[in-house]
Design a protein around this motif. Structure first.
Motif, PDB file in Angstrom:
ATOM      1  N   ALA A   1       1.285 -23.270 -35.916  1.00  0.00           N
ATOM      2  CA  ALA A   1       0.084 -22.450 -35.723  1.00  0.00           C
ATOM      3  C   ALA A   1      -0.882 -23.096 -34.744  1.00  0.00           C
ATOM      4  N   GLU A   2      -0.915 -24.422 -34.729  1.00  0.00           N
ATOM      5  CA  GLU A   2      -1.803 -25.130 -33.822  1.00  0.00           C
ATOM      6  C   GLU A   2      -1.275 -25.125 -32.391  1.00  0.00           C
ATOM      7  N   THR A   3       0.049 -25.156 -32.239  1.00  0.00           N
ATOM      8  CA  THR A   3       0.663 -25.316 -30.916  1.00  0.00           C
ATOM      9  C   THR A   3       0.955 -23.985 -30.240  1.00  0.00           C
ATOM     10  N   LEU A   4       1.335 -22.960 -31.017  1.00  0.00           N
ATOM     11  CA  LEU A   4       1.647 -21.639 -30.473  1.00  0.00           C
ATOM     12  C   LEU A   4       0.548 -20.659 -30.865  1.00  0.00           C
ATOM     13  N   GLN A   5      -0.200 -20.194 -29.865  1.00  0.00           N
ATOM     14  CA  GLN A   5      -1.296 -19.260 -30.111  1.00  0.00           C
ATOM     15  C   GLN A   5      -1.242 -18.134 -29.081  1.00  0.00           C
ATOM     16  N   ASP A   6      -1.169 -16.904 -29.587  1.00  0.00           N
ATOM     17  CA  ASP A   6      -1.135 -15.718 -28.717  1.00  0.00           C
ATOM     18  C   ASP A   6      -0.037 -15.832 -27.662  1.00  0.00           C
ATOM     19  N   ASP A   7       1.141 -16.291 -28.075  1.00  0.00           N
ATOM     20  CA  ASP A   7       2.324 -16.424 -27.215  1.00  0.00           C
ATOM     21  C   ASP A   7       2.206 -17.542 -26.188  1.00  0.00           C
ATOM     22  N   TRP A   8       1.158 -18.357 -26.261  1.00  0.00           N
ATOM     23  CA  TRP A   8       1.003 -19.475 -25.330  1.00  0.00           C
ATOM     24  C   TRP A   8       1.285 -20.788 -26.051  1.00  0.00           C
ATOM     25  N   LEU A   9       1.995 -21.669 -25.384  1.00  0.00           N
ATOM     26  CA  LEU A   9       2.228 -23.019 -25.880  1.00  0.00           C
ATOM     27  C   LEU A   9       1.090 -23.917 -25.418  1.00  0.00           C
ATOM     28  N   TYR A  10       0.389 -24.509 -26.376  1.00  0.00           N
ATOM     29  CA  TYR A  10      -0.647 -25.491 -26.067  1.00  0.00           C
ATOM     30  C   TYR A  10       0.040 -26.852 -25.950  1.00  0.00           C
ATOM     31  N   THR A  11       0.235 -27.308 -24.727  1.00  0.00           N
ATOM     32  CA  THR A  11       1.083 -28.474 -24.475  1.00  0.00           C
ATOM     33  C   THR A  11       0.479 -29.791 -24.941  1.00  0.00           C
ATOM     34  N   GLY A  12      -0.842 -29.836 -25.077  1.00  0.00           N
ATOM     35  CA  GLY A  12      -1.489 -31.098 -25.386  1.00  0.00           C
ATOM     36  C   GLY A  12      -1.739 -31.953 -24.166  1.00  0.00           C
ATOM     37  N   ASP A  13      -1.352 -31.461 -22.981  1.00  0.00           N
ATOM     38  CA  ASP A  13      -1.570 -32.184 -21.731  1.00  0.00           C
ATOM     39  C   ASP A  13      -2.805 -31.646 -21.015  1.00  0.00           C
ATOM     40  N   ALA A  14      -3.573 -32.554 -20.466  1.00  0.00           N
ATOM     41  CA  ALA A  14      -4.715 -32.160 -19.638  1.00  0.00           C
ATOM     42  C   ALA A  14      -4.261 -32.046 -18.184  1.00  0.00           C
ATOM     43  N   GLY A  15      -4.820 -31.083 -17.465  1.00  0.00           N
ATOM     44  CA  GLY A  15      -4.433 -30.927 -16.065  1.00  0.00           C
ATOM     45  C   GLY A  15      -5.228 -29.842 -15.384  1.00  0.00           C
ATOM     46  N   TYR A  16      -4.847 -29.559 -14.150  1.00  0.00           N
ATOM     47  CA  TYR A  16      -5.474 -28.479 -13.395  1.00  0.00           C
ATOM     48  C   TYR A  16      -4.492 -27.969 -12.355  1.00  0.00           C
ATOM     49  N   ILE A  17      -4.790 -26.791 -11.823  1.00  0.00           N
ATOM     50  CA  ILE A  17      -3.936 -26.156 -10.822  1.00  0.00           C
ATOM     51  C   ILE A  17      -4.666 -26.165  -9.489  1.00  0.00           C
ATOM     52  N   GLU A  18      -4.005 -26.664  -8.458  1.00  0.00           N
ATOM     53  CA  GLU A  18      -4.615 -26.721  -7.140  1.00  0.00           C
ATOM     54  C   GLU A  18      -4.572 -25.347  -6.473  1.00  0.00           C
ATOM     55  N   ASP A  19      -5.268 -25.214  -5.357  1.00  0.00           N
ATOM     56  CA  ASP A  19      -5.381 -23.925  -4.679  1.00  0.00           C
ATOM     57  C   ASP A  19      -4.024 -23.363  -4.265  1.00  0.00           C
ATOM     58  N   ASP A  20      -3.055 -24.237  -3.984  1.00  0.00           N
ATOM     59  CA  ASP A  20      -1.732 -23.753  -3.567  1.00  0.00           C
ATOM     60  C   ASP A  20      -0.817 -23.485  -4.748  1.00  0.00           C
ATOM     61  N   GLY A  21      -1.345 -23.560  -5.978  1.00  0.00           N
ATOM     62  CA  GLY A  21      -0.558 -23.237  -7.160  1.00  0.00           C
ATOM     63  C   GLY A  21       0.166 -24.414  -7.781  1.00  0.00           C
ATOM     64  N   GLN A  22       0.037 -25.608  -7.211  1.00  0.00           N
ATOM     65  CA  GLN A  22       0.727 -26.761  -7.770  1.00  0.00           C
ATOM     66  C   GLN A  22      -0.051 -27.346  -8.944  1.00  0.00           C
ATOM     67  N   LEU A  23       0.699 -27.786  -9.941  1.00  0.00           N
ATOM     68  CA  LEU A  23       0.120 -28.304 -11.170  1.00  0.00           C
ATOM     69  C   LEU A  23      -0.064 -29.817 -11.081  1.00  0.00           C
ATOM     70  N   VAL A  24      -1.217 -30.278 -11.543  1.00  0.00           N
ATOM     71  CA  VAL A  24      -1.499 -31.710 -11.654  1.00  0.00           C
ATOM     72  C   VAL A  24      -1.657 -32.039 -13.135  1.00  0.00           C
ATOM     73  N   VAL A  25      -0.891 -33.008 -13.613  1.00  0.00           N
ATOM     74  CA  VAL A  25      -0.956 -33.438 -15.014  1.00  0.00           C
ATOM     75  C   VAL A  25      -1.728 -34.749 -15.075  1.00  0.00           C
ATOM     76  N   GLN A  26      -2.788 -34.760 -15.875  1.00  0.00           N
ATOM     77  CA  GLN A  26      -3.663 -35.938 -15.943  1.00  0.00           C
ATOM     78  C   GLN A  26      -3.355 -36.851 -17.122  1.00  0.00           C
ATOM     79  N   GLY A  27      -2.802 -36.315 -18.200  1.00  0.00           N
ATOM     80  CA  GLY A  27      -2.547 -37.109 -19.401  1.00  0.00           C
ATOM     81  C   GLY A  27      -2.698 -36.247 -20.628  1.00  0.00           C
ATOM     82  N   ARG A  28      -2.628 -36.866 -21.798  1.00  0.00           N
ATOM     83  CA  ARG A  28      -2.731 -36.131 -23.047  1.00  0.00           C
ATOM     84  C   ARG A  28      -4.186 -35.803 -23.367  1.00  0.00           C
ATOM     85  N   VAL A  29      -4.435 -34.568 -23.784  1.00  0.00           N
ATOM     86  CA  VAL A  29      -5.788 -34.131 -24.125  1.00  0.00           C
ATOM     87  C   VAL A  29      -6.375 -35.003 -25.234  1.00  0.00           C
ATOM     88  N   LYS A  30      -5.561 -35.324 -26.240  1.00  0.00           N
ATOM     89  CA  LYS A  30      -6.042 -36.110 -27.372  1.00  0.00           C
ATOM     90  C   LYS A  30      -6.346 -37.550 -26.973  1.00  0.00           C
TER      91      LYS A  30
END
Length: 669
Positions: free
Chosen positions: A462-491
């Protein structure tokens, strides 16, 4: 007599086996690994599907052999009592029989549950009890001994099957049987029971669990992650659509079978796309065996790539003066050329000619020596890779790319496009996968490769799957060209006493760019400054010390040498130059030993268990922040007999200034 198969249900102990059609509307009922294996045996029966090196000789299995072994073993396992819906433990190094067994369990609608081969009896016993396991398959006598030990306190473990007969054949205790005995029993059933073959091929459905894998367990007991046939096949098709996999790849299976990457590559992709899977004789002979096979695809974690770089550097240092001159002349040129190429600069004619000459004299021969001369698709994943390592192998002529995923997504979420590689990103989502960032900065994933829930953990689901989305626990952002940057674990986002926000893993991964550092734990939550516990890499630092005439007798002795402290201080100082002043590392200690999974300090995939490290090394941590120059530390260790002992070690504590590297031993401010 065969045991009647029954459909898996939630009561049998794993995640619900038959998902509503609406949950995965595009899945087809007969889209299973077993049916694709049967297709291969029908369409290309004589093509080599798997090889294993045994006593120096490569033993081959065609697709026809593969299918026959799986069906015979399935019939034998059923005769010996494995039932639909049950979990079956599989433990050992990569072996054909273990891969066959996982698919055989699937044919019975049972669930293979692999464990890491170096797991302790306590860890395996916990898994056996959590999953109510009655049947287990161990590679050899070592694994069987662990299982027999577990059986003493858990008699529900009724059947133990072994593959390697050495030390076991003819001496089996009650309830222990060889895999060949099951295969022969299964073959007899297949010959005498009309329709059994078709029955075994037809039982599994796309919503059945193909494998029960496990989370790393960095903050507690590992969670079971059931991946269904549909999850694995959807993930592989996504990657193939992006050009990540091609049909007929030559693949080396040497990564742990309990890791999602191995199952997805060596089983899922291998069966769907008809790979030739090659298994080394031992982990120690893997590099030699790779040279003989010359794979077309090579997948390994950043740490293994870093170890490979260390091996190259050690080999160059021990080669002739002329070879060292060639290497030192061409390799820095290629690294800088690759760096500029990734920045969008195109080399001129002169540099291209010099690159071609380097290919002839240096780059090509090194790739050949590594067994990577035919590799067209080299990949890395699992954690951040050091920039120096990444650039080196790309400069060597390997189009190395990173991808991103979790066990919960069958390993495949996003990947770098070959024409848009960046040093700090993991690429764009695979076709069929959606990624977005939550308001809290967490990476969310949606797609048919995302699992449907944890094993017997509705709270975690219930904590990880919400509204069909997987909450990965990873912090990150998406750049303007659509590439994903992973910064580390949110916790793992923490704050210093002064309120500076940081993610320890982000800093740790940058430091591990250096092949001199095997592991590092960054400290600093609620403290005035950051400090570090460092575990040196004994191979890299040992070679460095030998080249400079620094004598040592052991890991502990080498770690405390003044020149080694200077070396590590220089590595940390270079990282400090890239960090804000409030997040620079001010003090560090070289630990007397590596972090050890048997001590609970890291997981089997070498992720830090910070709470355990905090507990084990509390006196050292307090000394780091207390300004001490050294500490007498009582190290507790465990003998193979299980008895414990203590040994006192004197460890240095060093300061790092903001400029100029290590100073004496001034206290942190």
């Amino acid at each position: 007599m065969p045991v009647e198969a029954q459909a898996p249900t939630a009561a049998t102990g794993h995640a619900e086996s038959t998902a509503p059609a609406a949950q995965h509307p595009d899945w087809q009922a007969d889209d299973t690994l077993l049916n694709h294996l049967a297709r291969n045996a029908r369409e290309v029966p004589d093509r080599v599907a798997m090889r294993e090196r045994d006593h120096g000789i490569w033993q081959e299995y065609t697709w026809s052999d593969y299918l026959e072994r799986v069906l015979a073993l399935a019939a034998g396992l059923e005769q010996y009592g494995l039932k639909a819906g049950e979990q079956m433990l599989v433990i050992g190094d990569n072996r054909p029989a273990l891969y066959f067994a996982m698919l055989s369990a699937g044919a019975l609608r049972a669930v293979p549950s692999p464990a890491y081969p170096d797991a302790t009896p306590q860890e395996i016993g916990d898994q056996v009890q959590r999953e109510s396991i009655r049947v287990a398959l161990g590679e050899d006598q070592e694994q069987v001994d662990k299982l027999l030990e577990i059986q003493k306190s858990y008699p529900q473990l009724e059947l133990i099957v072994y593959d390697d007969p050495r030390g076991l054949k003819g001496k089996e205790p009650d309830g222990v049987v060889g895999v060949e005995t099951l295969v022969e029993a299964g073959r007899t059933r297949l010959q005498t029971e009309p329709g059994l073959r078709e029955d075994l091929l037809g039982r599994a459905r796309v919503h059945d669990v193909a494998v029960l894998l496990h989370s790393s367990g960095t903050t507690g007991a590992p969670k079971g992650v059931p991946l269904k046939h549909g999850h694995v096949l959807f993930a592989v098709r996504n990657a193939a659509a992006a050009g990540y996999f091609r049909e007929g790849e030559v693949h080396m299976a040497f990564l742990p079978m309990a890791w999602v990457g191995d199952f997805t590559f060596s089983v899922g992709a291998a069966i769907l796309l008809r790979f030739s899977v090659n298994i080394p004789e031992t982990q120690e002979t893997a590099q030699k065996d790779i040279r003989e096979i010359a794979p077309t695809m090579y997948f390994s974690g950043p740490r293994a790539w870093s170890n490979l770089l260390t091996r190259i550097q050690v080999g160059i240092d021990e080669s002739t003066p002329f070879k060292r001159w060639l290497y030192n002349r061409f390799m820095p040129f290629a690294v800088e050329l690759e760096r500029r190429r990734l920045e969008g600069h195109q080399p001129g004619v002169g540099k291209r000619l010099w690159r071609a000459l380097g290919e002839l004299l240096v780059y090509g021969p090194i790739r050949d020596q590594l067994g990577l001369r035919r590799v067209g698709r080299p990949y890395t994943a699992g954690e951040a890779m050091g920039e120096e390592v990444f650039l080196f192998f790309r400069a060597l002529g390997l189009e190395l790319r990173q991808f991103y995923g979790q066990t919960e997504t069958a390993a495949l979420t996003a990947a770098q496009d070959p024409d848009a590689v960046k040093l700090h990103t993991v690429g764009k989502p695979f076709p069929g996968v959606e990624i977005k960032i939550s308001d809290a900065g967490e990476i969310l994933v949606k797609g048919d490769n995302v699992f449907d829930g944890y094993f017997q953990r509705p709270d975690a689901t219930a904590e990880t799957l919400q509204d069909d989305w997987l909450y990965t626990g990873d912090a990150g952002y998406i750049e303007d060209d659509g590439q994903l940057v992973v910064q580390g674990r949110v916790k793992e986002v923490v704050y210093t006493a002064g309120g500076a926000r940081f993610i320890p893993t982000f800093i740790e991964n940058r430091i591990k760019f250096s092949h001199f550092i095997r592991d590092i734990c960054i400290l600093g939550e609620a403290r005035d400054v950051l400090t570090a516990i460092v575990c040196i890499d004994i191979d890299a630092v040992g070679h460095w010390a030998e080249e400079r005439g620094v004598p040592y007798t052991s890991y502990a002795d080498l770690s405390q040498k003044d020149p080694v402290y200077d070396l590590i201080a220089g590595v940390l100082q270079r990282t400090n130059e890239t960090l804000p002043e409030g997040l620079q590392i001010r003090r560090f200690v070289n630990l007397h030993k590596p972090f050890d999974p048997d001590d609970g300090e890291v997981t089997r995939t070498r992720k830090l268990r910070r709470n355990v490290i905090d507990e084990h090394y509390r006196p050292i941590i307090e000394a780091l922040y207390g300004g001490d120059a050294s500490i007498e530390y009582k190290a507790t260790f465990t003998y193979e007999t299980g008895e414990t002992g203590e040994q006192t070690r004197r460890l240095q504590l060093r300061d790092i200034t903001s400029v100029g590297g290590a100073t004496g031993r001034r206290a942190a401010q």
